[in-house]
Design a protein around this motif. Structure first.
Motif, PDB file in Angstrom:
ATOM      1  N   ARG A 120      43.722  39.658  48.883  1.00 34.52           N
ATOM      2  CA  ARG A 120      43.644  40.760  47.933  1.00 34.52           C
ATOM      3  C   ARG A 120      44.763  40.630  46.923  1.00 34.52           C
ATOM      4  O   ARG A 120      45.863  40.204  47.257  1.00 34.52           O
ATOM      5  CB  ARG A 120      43.775  42.106  48.637  1.00 34.52           C
ATOM      6  N   GLN A 165      46.975  42.954  44.315  1.00 34.46           N
ATOM      7  CA  GLN A 165      47.333  44.345  44.045  1.00 34.46           C
ATOM      8  C   GLN A 165      48.041  44.405  42.704  1.00 34.46           C
ATOM      9  O   GLN A 165      48.947  43.608  42.437  1.00 34.46           O
ATOM     10  CB  GLN A 165      48.242  44.910  45.132  1.00 34.46           C
ATOM     11  N   GLN A 166      47.597  45.355  41.884  1.00 32.90           N
ATOM     12  CA  GLN A 166      48.214  45.530  40.572  1.00 32.90           C
ATOM     13  C   GLN A 166      48.087  46.993  40.209  1.00 32.90           C
ATOM     14  O   GLN A 166      46.985  47.534  40.150  1.00 32.90           O
ATOM     15  CB  GLN A 166      47.530  44.644  39.525  1.00 32.90           C
ATOM     16  N   GLY A 185      48.475  49.692  41.837  1.00 33.50           N
ATOM     17  CA  GLY A 185      47.738  50.503  42.792  1.00 33.50           C
ATOM     18  C   GLY A 185      46.285  50.119  42.985  1.00 33.50           C
ATOM     19  O   GLY A 185      45.607  50.670  43.838  1.00 33.50           O
ATOM     20  N   HIS A 186      45.784  49.187  42.222  1.00 30.10           N
ATOM     21  CA  HIS A 186      44.406  48.727  42.359  1.00 30.10           C
ATOM     22  C   HIS A 186      44.364  47.484  43.245  1.00 30.10           C
ATOM     23  O   HIS A 186      45.232  46.626  43.143  1.00 30.10           O
ATOM     24  CB  HIS A 186      43.794  48.399  40.992  1.00 30.10           C
ATOM     25  N   LEU A 187      43.332  47.400  44.085  1.00 30.15           N
ATOM     26  CA  LEU A 187      43.150  46.237  44.947  1.00 30.15           C
ATOM     27  C   LEU A 187      41.904  45.474  44.502  1.00 30.15           C
ATOM     28  O   LEU A 187      40.866  46.076  44.224  1.00 30.15           O
ATOM     29  CB  LEU A 187      42.981  46.656  46.411  1.00 30.15           C
ATOM     30  N   ILE A 188      42.033  44.162  44.433  1.00 27.58           N
ATOM     31  CA  ILE A 188      40.934  43.293  44.028  1.00 27.58           C
ATOM     32  C   ILE A 188      40.733  42.256  45.124  1.00 27.58           C
ATOM     33  O   ILE A 188      41.661  41.518  45.466  1.00 27.58           O
ATOM     34  CB  ILE A 188      41.258  42.587  42.689  1.00 27.58           C
ATOM     35  N   ASP A 189      39.527  42.200  45.685  1.00 29.06           N
ATOM     36  CA  ASP A 189      39.205  41.198  46.699  1.00 29.06           C
ATOM     37  C   ASP A 189      38.995  39.849  46.026  1.00 29.06           C
ATOM     38  O   ASP A 189      38.259  39.749  45.035  1.00 29.06           O
ATOM     39  CB  ASP A 189      37.939  41.590  47.462  1.00 29.06           C
ATOM     40  N   ILE A 220      35.146  41.095  37.230  1.00 29.07           N
ATOM     41  CA  ILE A 220      36.608  41.214  37.142  1.00 29.07           C
ATOM     42  C   ILE A 220      37.138  40.189  36.155  1.00 29.07           C
ATOM     43  O   ILE A 220      36.830  39.004  36.241  1.00 29.07           O
ATOM     44  CB  ILE A 220      37.270  41.002  38.524  1.00 29.07           C
ATOM     45  N   MET A 231      50.984  40.479  39.442  1.00 27.30           N
ATOM     46  CA  MET A 231      50.195  40.917  40.588  1.00 27.30           C
ATOM     47  C   MET A 231      50.882  40.517  41.883  1.00 27.30           C
ATOM     48  O   MET A 231      51.777  39.681  41.884  1.00 27.30           O
ATOM     49  CB  MET A 231      48.804  40.292  40.548  1.00 27.30           C
TER      50      MET A 231
END
Length: 118
Positions: A25, A27-28, A30-34, A54, A62
Motif C-alpha cells: 500500500r 499512503q499519502q 491519509g489516503h491508501l492506494i493498493d 489511479i 508517499m
C-alpha cells in the motif's frame, strides 16, 4: 567496486533490482492506494496500482507499506501504468521480498473414483 563498474554489471543502475510480485500500500495525506510491487532494490521500487484510474504525479511524496517494509519515498517516473518510487533511505530488498512471499497453493491430488460405484 566503483559505481561506474557496478552500473555496467547491472544495466546502468546504481543498485541491483530484484523482480518480485507482492501486494503493498502507498499512503499519502491519509489516503491508501493498493499497489503491486513489481521489482525492488536498496533505494527504490517499481510499483503498479491495482486501480488503473489511479494517476500518481512525479514528485509526489508517499510511504510504501508491506509486511516488514515501511519506507518513505518520492515518485520519480511513470511508464504506462507503472511508477518508480525512490526511497529516502536504504532498505534490505531481499528481506522485503521474503517477508511478502506467498507460496503457491499445493496442487490438488487427483481424486480416484470409488471402484464399488462402477
Amino acid at each position: 567496486m566503483p559505481l561506474a563498474r557496478r552500473r555496467l554489471l547491472i544495466g546502468n543502475r546504481a543498485h541491483q533490482r530484484f523482480p518480485t510480485t507482492f501486494p503493498a500500500r502507498l499512503q499519502q495525506a491519509g489516503h491508501l492506494i493498493d499497489v503491486e510491487v513489481v521489482d525492488i532494490s536498496i533505494r527504490g521500487a517499481r510499483i503498479r496500482p491495482h486501480a488503473t484510474i489511479i494517476r500518481l504525479a512525479v514528485g509526489l511524496r508517499m510511504t510504501l507499506m508491506a509486511d516488514g517494509l515501511l519506507v518513505d519515498g518520492e515518485v520519480t517516473r511513470r511508464v504506462d501504468d507503472e511508477y518508480g518510487l525512490h526511497f529516502d533511505r536504504d532498505i534490505e530488498p531481499l528481506k522485503a521480498v521474503r517477508a511478502n512471499y506467498r507460496a503457491p497453493p499445493a496442487p490438488r491430488a487427483a481424486t480416484r473414483s470409488n471402484p464399488s460405484e462402477q
